[in-house]
Design a protein around this motif. Sequence first.
Motif, mmCIF file in Angstrom:
data_model
loop_
_atom_site.group_PDB
_atom_site.id
_atom_site.type_symbol
_atom_site.label_atom_id
_atom_site.label_comp_id
_atom_site.label_asym_id
_atom_site.label_seq_id
_atom_site.Cartn_x
_atom_site.Cartn_y
_atom_site.Cartn_z
ATOM 1 N N ARG A 585 34.615 39.988 39.305
ATOM 2 C CA ARG A 585 35.100 38.304 39.559
ATOM 3 C C ARG A 585 34.910 37.657 38.878
ATOM 4 N NH1 ARG A 585 32.257 38.192 45.761
ATOM 5 N NH2 ARG A 585 33.308 39.888 45.869
ATOM 6 N N SER A 586 33.066 37.659 37.771
ATOM 7 C CA SER A 586 32.890 36.218 37.741
ATOM 8 C C SER A 586 33.064 35.996 36.132
ATOM 9 C CB SER A 586 30.805 37.010 36.908
ATOM 10 O OG SER A 586 31.304 38.003 35.819
ATOM 11 N N PHE A 587 34.520 36.901 36.109
ATOM 12 C CA PHE A 587 35.194 36.967 34.766
ATOM 13 C C PHE A 587 36.718 35.495 35.743
ATOM 14 C CE2 PHE A 587 34.434 40.812 33.076
ATOM 15 C CZ PHE A 587 33.909 40.572 32.292
ATOM 16 N N LEU A 588 36.301 35.354 36.836
ATOM 17 C CA LEU A 588 37.761 34.475 37.124
ATOM 18 C C LEU A 588 36.308 33.354 37.700
ATOM 19 C CD1 LEU A 588 39.421 37.211 39.765
ATOM 20 C CD2 LEU A 588 39.933 36.367 37.274
ATOM 21 N N ASP A 589 36.879 32.639 36.649
ATOM 22 C CA ASP A 589 36.087 30.970 37.287
ATOM 23 C C ASP A 589 37.442 30.269 38.172
ATOM 24 O OD1 ASP A 589 38.462 30.479 35.450
ATOM 25 O OD2 ASP A 589 36.473 29.533 33.717
ATOM 26 N N TRP A 590 37.273 28.925 38.175
ATOM 27 C CA TRP A 590 37.871 28.599 39.394
ATOM 28 C C TRP A 590 39.179 28.167 38.678
ATOM 29 C CZ3 TRP A 590 40.351 28.579 44.247
ATOM 30 C CH2 TRP A 590 40.513 27.276 44.163
ATOM 31 N N GLU A 591 38.633 27.257 37.628
ATOM 32 C CA GLU A 591 40.034 27.303 36.745
ATOM 33 C C GLU A 591 41.131 28.443 36.565
ATOM 34 O OE1 GLU A 591 41.096 25.668 32.498
ATOM 35 O OE2 GLU A 591 39.447 26.257 33.419
ATOM 36 N N LYS A 592 40.833 29.984 36.462
ATOM 37 C CA LYS A 592 41.371 30.584 36.416
ATOM 38 C C LYS A 592 42.139 30.878 37.830
ATOM 39 C CE LYS A 592 43.372 32.406 33.635
ATOM 40 N NZ LYS A 592 44.336 32.053 33.080
ATOM 41 N N ARG A 593 41.235 30.950 38.578
ATOM 42 C CA ARG A 593 42.127 31.230 40.240
ATOM 43 C C ARG A 593 43.096 30.706 40.346
ATOM 44 N NH1 ARG A 593 36.958 34.595 43.637
ATOM 45 N NH2 ARG A 593 35.723 34.888 41.902
ATOM 46 N N PHE A 594 42.799 28.986 40.308
ATOM 47 C CA PHE A 594 43.786 27.711 40.540
ATOM 48 C C PHE A 594 44.701 28.375 40.114
ATOM 49 C CE2 PHE A 594 45.661 23.314 41.057
ATOM 50 C CZ PHE A 594 45.409 23.763 41.582
ATOM 51 N N ASP A 595 44.837 29.024 38.208
ATOM 52 C CA ASP A 595 45.538 28.796 37.706
ATOM 53 C C ASP A 595 47.140 30.061 38.406
ATOM 54 O OD1 ASP A 595 45.858 26.438 36.113
ATOM 55 O OD2 ASP A 595 44.724 27.962 34.496
ATOM 56 N N ILE A 596 46.402 31.295 38.359
ATOM 57 C CA ILE A 596 46.693 32.192 39.289
ATOM 58 C C ILE A 596 47.441 32.147 40.645
ATOM 59 C CG2 ILE A 596 46.289 34.937 41.064
ATOM 60 C CD1 ILE A 596 44.146 35.175 37.852
ATOM 61 N N ILE A 597 47.243 31.272 41.583
ATOM 62 C CA ILE A 597 47.602 30.717 42.728
ATOM 63 C C ILE A 597 48.579 30.042 42.374
ATOM 64 C CG2 ILE A 597 47.288 28.641 45.027
ATOM 65 C CD1 ILE A 597 44.574 29.826 44.791
ATOM 66 N N ASN A 598 48.662 29.023 41.504
ATOM 67 C CA ASN A 598 50.255 28.737 41.081
ATOM 68 C C ASN A 598 51.031 29.291 40.516
ATOM 69 O OD1 ASN A 598 49.634 25.660 41.441
ATOM 70 N ND2 ASN A 598 47.942 25.841 40.356
ATOM 71 N N GLY A 599 50.710 30.771 39.583
ATOM 72 C CA GLY A 599 51.700 31.368 38.733
ATOM 73 C C GLY A 599 52.242 32.240 39.789
ATOM 74 N N VAL A 600 51.772 32.910 41.094
ATOM 75 C CA VAL A 600 51.622 33.154 41.730
ATOM 76 C C VAL A 600 52.991 33.005 42.833
ATOM 77 C CG1 VAL A 600 51.830 34.445 43.721
ATOM 78 C CG2 VAL A 600 50.315 35.459 41.639
ATOM 79 N N ALA A 601 53.181 31.386 42.187
ATOM 80 C CA ALA A 601 53.880 30.617 43.719
ATOM 81 C C ALA A 601 54.741 30.387 43.227
ATOM 82 C CB ALA A 601 52.728 29.392 44.245
ATOM 83 N N ARG A 602 55.193 30.104 41.896
ATOM 84 C CA ARG A 602 55.584 29.673 40.310
ATOM 85 C C ARG A 602 57.329 31.161 41.622
ATOM 86 N NH1 ARG A 602 52.315 26.741 37.474
ATOM 87 N NH2 ARG A 602 52.049 28.842 36.151
ATOM 88 N N GLY A 603 56.795 32.163 41.106
ATOM 89 C CA GLY A 603 57.041 33.256 41.333
ATOM 90 C C GLY A 603 58.036 33.411 41.972
#
Length: 808
Positions: A585-603
């Motif tokens: 989980r340390s590979f997922l910093d907040w910036e990457k987590r926020f990008d993932i949230i937005n990417g899933v939302a767009r999908g």
Amino acid sequence: MLLKSLLLFLVFQVCTSRDTIGSSQVQLKDDGGVLESKESNFELGFFSPGDSSYRYVGIWFSESKVSEKTVVWVANRNNPINDTSGVLKINRYGELALYAYNLENDPIWSTNVSQSVQNTSTLCVQLLDTGNLVLSQEGENESFIIWQSFDYPTDTLLHGMKLGLNWKTGLEWALTSWRSQDDPGTGDYTSRIYNQNASTPQAFVYKGVTKYWRADLWPCPDFVSNPDEMYYLNNFRTHNTDLIARIKLQDSGLYQDLKWDGADHKWKEVWSTPKYRCDWYGQCGANSKCSPDNINLFECECLPGYEPKSVDGWNQRDGLDGCVSKRVGVSKCRNGEGFVKVARVKYPDTSKAARLRTSMSAKECEQECLRNCSCKAYMSLASEGLVDCLTWYDDLMDILIYTEVGRDLHVRVDKISLAENAGNSQGFFRKGMVLIPMLSALLALMLIITLAWLLQKKRKTKDFVEEDELEESKRHPELQFFDLNTLIAATDNFSDANKLGQGGFGGVYKGELPNEQTVAVKRLSRTSGQGIDEFKNEVALIARLQHRNLVKLLGCCIKGEERMLVLEYMPNKSLDFFLFDNTRRSFLDWEKRFDIINGVARGVLYLHQDSRLRIIHRDLKTNNVLLDAEMDPKISDFGMARIFQGDQLQTNRVVGTYGYMSPEYAVFGRFSTKSDVFSFGIIILEIVSGKRNNGSYDENHSMNLIGHVWQLWNEDKVLEIVDSSLESYRPDEVLRCIQVGLLCVQEDSKDRPAMSAVVFMLSSEASLPSPKQPAFVFRRSSSTEADPLIPKQLYATNDLTITNVEAR
């Protein structure tokens, strides 16, 4: 004239020119008024097509340029207005919206802008002289385009418009025909760029999901392919700036290039297609060529080394079954085989396992194909001094013989066919040849025919297991159907070393195809809970979806009891693989987590609103969110997905994953887009916290993650839920995500926002509404041992239980 000028001044009081709509007070009503572009090239207004009485907002050529009304774009094409009550305006959300009857109702149509608009008074809608309607915001030094009609074409391409795909946003530029001349609604035909092989781009016209016509775009100076976009640019004014022209996809499927003849006052056709039998996609089936010059003869002919699959069909002038190899028992792999040239062709469909290699001579190209026993044909391509190599590894489809233009295709044949073609072209069989070699060849040929007959007889006993493959290939001709042996070789016989994961459906394996492409092979287990129907459903849905945040389907395999999907390979596995592991989980910093949230939302927004099919996924969860090499998210697993047209669907068969199901679905079997919104809310809270929803978060082990977040929210301590492994984060972004997550998991589905609103809320800084009581706060009812995810209050008041639940 004075009165008219005064009216124009009053109507367009913010943006003062006649081509613009400004602030929210400015409206365009269905009273005969229009927007006119600066040089009077185009007009925007209300119209009724043909004999229809329905009203639409559209753009057409100005009468000063074209004397007959020619509509080139329609806003509300699928939502007509019954009378003249329509009003077009910029609403308080910063959208250009169409209303009917009164401004209090939901809009008939809107631009659905997902980005934040802070000050709507700085917005302006302008009709440009290109025919593009642009919604922009004025800044201090420049204006920013928020939305433009060129990004959402209907049935017409004007100069400067694109046909293709934006890789970053997932936006596709495609044409869709009208239903009829009186109805601009979405018709049967679609024109789009096929994006599986960007190095050899093709444009298709589809009838439904069936390929109807194909155009090769390589090499084409107006085709652009880069990491951001892939598109064909309509650029017909390069040499004639005064030309009035358009490309139109007719409701009949005819693709026309038209130009306006001012002298005769009518549109004249420059070219159109498909016109002739050979223009239709796959007119002669696989491994054949179509010759339009054969006016009095059958236009279909098998490629060298092939023969008609159905002799009766070809005798009746029907070649759709195509051609198969003449000699099944003769190997084409390092057995004296070679190539026979077929001159002046439209090269075969490159979506059928083709591969382009650059900077390779014709001889090197031949050797490259010869080395790979799966290579069926090659073509050496020369353009602007460069020589490239294109090879095919599957059936050769949609080959057209040209009279003058075209390129030479080299087809792989066995040694007997090679000798036959050499003899036919060079007078090889002539008088004076020794009789004994001819008799030997004849005996060998008879032996081969006998062997082929025995093999064919054996094969007929297995025909019943191939019916599903034939059925699916007819339903989805745009899909590539892989041979079982190819996938066995690609995955090393589905070895454990290549296994990527295991689910209720079966295993997923890493594989490498003959063209060196790495793929993921999803193999349906015989004991799978997914079943054959779900497998076919997944094939049907993914084949039609294209978005950067959705996993891409490359093809499938249906052979006997084997059912497999071939998907793009995602090297970083699934989101839960990282999110719920203390080390990863340390590979997922907040910036990457926020990008993932937005990417899933767009999908999800694409599935619900922007795709050709409106789809409810029904099984959104963290392990169905896969991560590519850049850790960007892609939604996968569409076996449970459903197409919807109304507001809500009902089922007696509840399927999905505990912990992500909405209450109305888990209890009553009702699902809608708001069911996916609920699941997405769970995903947000899990990404922020790094914890699973179905865990225990109080001393009595009765409160799940939703309940824990809700409790902290009410105590103004909600940031305590943030994953402790995050070294730094933006509190405002985290708080916004948590609040959006809580809005998504509200108990009443009507209170949950649509995905368009979710995307907007995640990207804006505007204030958000306060969430109401979420569903599934408690893991277990104190008065019953029934399912731990059913809300306590549902047991107390309704005494309900779930039946026919299939959890995964």
